[in-house]
Design an enzyme around this catalytic site. Structure first.
Site, PDB file in Angstrom:
ATOM      1  N   ASP A  61       0.860  -1.187   0.000  1.00  0.00           N
ATOM      2  CA  ASP A  61       0.000   0.000   0.000  1.00  0.00           C
ATOM      3  C   ASP A  61       0.896   1.238   0.000  1.00  0.00           C
ATOM      4  O   ASP A  61       1.971   1.208  -0.620  1.00  0.00           O
ATOM      5  CB  ASP A  61      -0.975  -0.054   1.198  1.00  0.00           C
ATOM      6  N   LYS A 137      -3.838  -0.589  -6.898  1.00  0.00           N
ATOM      7  CA  LYS A 137      -4.798   0.229  -6.150  1.00  0.00           C
ATOM      8  C   LYS A 137      -4.441   1.677  -6.411  1.00  0.00           C
ATOM      9  O   LYS A 137      -3.315   2.099  -6.146  1.00  0.00           O
ATOM     10  CB  LYS A 137      -4.707  -0.086  -4.657  1.00  0.00           C
ATOM     11  N   ASP A 139      -5.318   5.354  -5.342  1.00  0.00           N
ATOM     12  CA  ASP A 139      -5.955   6.148  -4.306  1.00  0.00           C
ATOM     13  C   ASP A 139      -6.327   7.525  -4.861  1.00  0.00           C
ATOM     14  O   ASP A 139      -6.036   7.834  -6.029  1.00  0.00           O
ATOM     15  CB  ASP A 139      -4.976   6.259  -3.126  1.00  0.00           C
ATOM     16  N   ARG A 196     -13.695   1.601  -3.714  1.00  0.00           N
ATOM     17  CA  ARG A 196     -14.053   1.955  -2.353  1.00  0.00           C
ATOM     18  C   ARG A 196     -15.201   2.951  -2.360  1.00  0.00           C
ATOM     19  O   ARG A 196     -15.153   3.979  -3.032  1.00  0.00           O
ATOM     20  CB  ARG A 196     -12.827   2.550  -1.651  1.00  0.00           C
ATOM     21  N   ASP A 200     -12.088   4.709   5.241  1.00  0.00           N
ATOM     22  CA  ASP A 200     -11.090   3.702   5.602  1.00  0.00           C
ATOM     23  C   ASP A 200     -11.550   2.928   6.827  1.00  0.00           C
ATOM     24  O   ASP A 200     -12.047   3.532   7.788  1.00  0.00           O
ATOM     25  CB  ASP A 200      -9.771   4.383   5.992  1.00  0.00           C
TER      26      ASP A 200
HETATM   27  O1  LIG Z   1      -2.233   6.537   2.796  1.00  0.00           O
HETATM   28  C1  LIG Z   1      -2.948   5.472   2.214  1.00  0.00           C
HETATM   29  C2  LIG Z   1      -4.158   5.143   3.070  1.00  0.00           C
HETATM   30  C3  LIG Z   1      -4.758   3.785   2.617  1.00  0.00           C
HETATM   31  O2  LIG Z   1      -4.360   3.398   1.310  1.00  0.00           O
HETATM   32  C4  LIG Z   1      -6.272   3.834   2.623  1.00  0.00           C
HETATM   33  O3  LIG Z   1      -6.783   2.567   2.201  1.00  0.00           O
HETATM   34  C5  LIG Z   1      -6.700   4.855   1.635  1.00  0.00           C
HETATM   35  O4  LIG Z   1      -8.158   4.949   1.679  1.00  0.00           O
HETATM   36  C6  LIG Z   1      -6.086   6.202   1.873  1.00  0.00           C
HETATM   37  N1  LIG Z   1      -5.136   6.201   2.974  1.00  0.00           N
HETATM   38  C7  LIG Z   1      -5.265   7.174   3.926  1.00  0.00           C
HETATM   39  S1  LIG Z   1      -4.498   7.055   5.333  1.00  0.00           S
HETATM   40  N2  LIG Z   1      -6.060   8.205   3.593  1.00  0.00           N
HETATM   41  C8  LIG Z   1      -6.303   9.272   4.420  1.00  0.00           C
HETATM   42  C9  LIG Z   1      -7.063   9.095   5.570  1.00  0.00           C
HETATM   43  C10 LIG Z   1      -7.320  10.173   6.397  1.00  0.00           C
HETATM   44  C11 LIG Z   1      -6.815  11.412   6.047  1.00  0.00           C
HETATM   45  F1  LIG Z   1      -7.062  12.480   6.858  1.00  0.00           F
HETATM   46  C12 LIG Z   1      -6.070  11.606   4.894  1.00  0.00           C
HETATM   47  C13 LIG Z   1      -5.802  10.515   4.074  1.00  0.00           C
END
Ligand SMILES: OC[C@@H]1[C@H](O)[C@H](O)[C@@H](O)CN1C(=S)Nc1ccc(F)cc1
Length: 400
Positions: A61, A137, A139, A196, A200
Site C-alpha cells: 500500500d 490500487k 488512491d 471503495r 477507511d
Molecule cells: O495513505 C494510504 C491510506 C490507505 O491506502 C487507505 O486505504 C486509503 O483509503 C487512503 N489512505 C489514507 S491514510 N487516507 C487518508 C485518511 C485520512 C486522512 F485524513 C487523509 C488521508
C-alpha cells in the site's frame, strides 16, 4: 471492468490497516514497510494454508516509494527498505505461486505524501507492467474529485495498453462522495474491477459498524453495481488484530461474504491467534463470498438491534436461488438473542424446501420447508450465518 479478472472478489493480504506507514526500519525492522515484511507475509500465506483456501494477492500500500522520482521520471522504491526493487519483490511473490499488488494515487502525492501519478500516467502504468505487477490500487488524495471521471479511466487505459493483465482497484467514488458529488457508477463499473465507497476501516468494532450500516442504508444504490469483474469494496478484513472481539471477527467475515466483498486480510500472520486464523480460513464462508453468480447480498431486516442479511447464491433450481443468511446481534444487553423466523418470511419460497446448515458451527438443520420456523441464538455483537441450499420440488423427486 471487463478485463477477464476478478470474476470473483479478490482475495489476499494488504499491508495498510495493520502496518500503516511505518518507515522506521532502524528501530522497528520487523514491522516497517519493507521487502522483508512482504516476503515474510507471502511465505506465511503459503505455509499457513491461506493460499490453499483462496488467498492469492500480496499487496503493497502507501509509503513504498522514494520521495523523488528517478532522473528519467520513473517511480523508485525506497532504496533502504526495498533494496532489491519492486520487480524482485514481484518475482519472489510469483515464485510462491501468489500474485503481487502495488499502490499509487491519482493526484500529485499519495495520501502519505509520496509521488502521485499526475503527469506520469503512461510512464507509471508501463513501470508497473515492467515490474510484473498483477493488481494496482489507485488512491485519490491530493486530487480534484471533478478530475477523477477523466483521470481514473485514463490511468486504466494506460494499464490496459501495457498488455499485462492487472486488477484495477479505484478509490474514485469515495473521494467524490466526500466532495458531495454523485459518482457516475456506470463509468466506475466499466473502468474498475473494484472500488471503495466509504471511509477507511480502522481497528475497531465502531468502524466496522459504520461501514456495514453504510452498505445497508445505501444498498439500493450500491448492490446493482456489483457483479463478476466489478465489486464494491468495503475495505480490509481486520480479523486477528487488536480491536475486534472473537464474536465481532466472526461478524465481519460473515458480512463480507454476504456483501461479495474482496477478502483482503490486513493482519500480522506471524502472531495471529488460531481462533482468528480459523475464521479467515473458513472454507464454507469463503465459498459464499466467492459464489460464481456474484450477486451482492442485502440487509432484509433491522429492528431493535437485530439484523438479518441475505445473499442469493448458487445452486439455483428453476427460478429459485439458494441463500446465505446472516443473523447479526447489535445489542449489548449481555445475553444472546433468540431469533425465530420462517424461511418464507425471509423470502425463501421453494416448495421443495432447502437444506440448511450453520457455516461456523458443525450444525445441520436438515431439509426445511418454507413454513418451518428456524430458531437461532445470536451472541452480543456476534452472528449466526446459515446456508440454505435449494432442493428440487418433492413432486419432481418422486418421479425418480
Ligand atoms: O495513505 C494510504 C491510506 C490507505 O491506502 C487507505 O486505504 C486509503 O483509503 C487512503 N489512505 C489514507 S491514510 N487516507 C487518508 C485518511 C485520512 C486522512 F485524513 C487523509 C488521508
Amino acid at each position: 471492468l471487463d478485463n477477464g479478472l476478478a470474476r470473483t472478489p479478490p482475495m489476499g493480504w494488504l499491508a495498510w490497516e495493520r502496518f500503516r506507514c511505518n518507515t522506521d526500519c532502524k528501530n522497528d525492522p520487523d514491522n516497517c514497510i519493507s521487502e522483508r515484511l512482504f516476503r515474510t507475509m507471502a511465505d506465511l500465506v503459503v505455509s499457513e494454508g491461506y493460499a490453499d483456501v483462496g488467498y492469492e494477492y500480496i499487496n503493497v500500500d502507501d509509503c513504498w516509494l522514494e520521495k523523488e522520482r528517478s532522473f528519467s521520471g520513473q517511480l523508485v522504491a525506497d532504496k533502504q527498505r526495498f533494496p532489491s526493487g519492486m520487480r524482485s519483490l514481484a518475482d519472489y511473490v510469483h515464485s510462491k505461486g501468489l500474485k503481487f499488488g502495488i499502490y499509487e494515487d491519482f493526484g500529485n502525492y499519495t495520501c502519505a505524501g509520496y509521488p502521485g501519478v499526475l503527469g506520469y500516467l503512461q510512464l507509471d502504468a508501463q513501470t508497473f507492467a515492467e515490474w510484473d505487477v498483477d493488481y494496482v490500487k489507485l488512491d485519490g488524495c491530493y486530487a480534484h474529485p471533478s478530475e477523477m471521471d477523466r483521470g481514473y479511466p485514463e490511468f486504466g487505459y494506460h494499464l490496459n495498453r501495457t498488455g499485462r493483465p492487472m486488477i484495477y482497484s479505484c478509490s474514485w467514488p469515495v473521494y467524490q462522495i466526500y466532495a458531495g458529488m454523485q459518482p457516475n457508477f456506470s463509468s466506475i463499473v466499466e473502468h474498475c474491477n473494484l472500488w471503495r465507497n466509504y471511509d477507511d476501516i480502522q481497528d475497531s468494532w465502531k468502524s466496522l459498524e459504520t461501514i456495514f450500516d453504510y452498505y445497508g442504508d445505501n444498498q439500493d444504490v450500491i448492490i446493482p453495481n456489483a457483479g463478476p469483474g466489478h465489486w464494491n469494496d468495503p475495505d480490509m478484513l481486520i480479523i486477528g488484530n487488536f480491536g475486534l472481539s472473537y464474536e465481532q471477527s466472526k461478524t465481519q467475515m460473515a458480512l463480507w461474504a454476504i456483501l461479495a466483498a474482496p477478502l483482503l486480510m490486513s493482519v500480522d500472520l506471524r502472531t495471529i491467534r488460531p481462533e482468528y486464523k480459523a475464521i479467515l480460513q473458513n472454507k464454507k464462508i469463503i465459498a459464499v463470498d466467492q459464489d460464481p453468480l456474484g450477486i451482492q447480498g442485502r440487509r432484509i431486516y433491522k429492528h431493535s438491534g437485530i439484523e438479518i442479511w441475505a445473499r442469493p447464491i448458487s445452486p439455483t433450481y428453476q427460478n429459485y436461488f439458494s441463500y446465505a443468511l446472516a443473523f447479526v446481534n447489535r445489542r449489548v444487553d449481555g445475553t444472546p438473542s433468540d431469533i425465530a423466523v420462517t424461511l418464507q418470511e425471509l423470502g425463501l419460497y421453494n416448495p421443495g424446501g432447502y437444506a440448511v446448515e450453520d457455516l461456523y458451527e458443525d450444525v445441520s438443520y436438515g431439509v426445511l420447508t418454507p413454513q418451518t420456523k428456524i430458531k437461532v441464538k445470536v451472541n452480543p455483537s456476534g452472528v449466526v450465518i446459515l446456508r440454505a441450499d435449494v432442493r428440487p420440488t418433492r413432486a419432481l423427486a418422486q418421479q425418480f
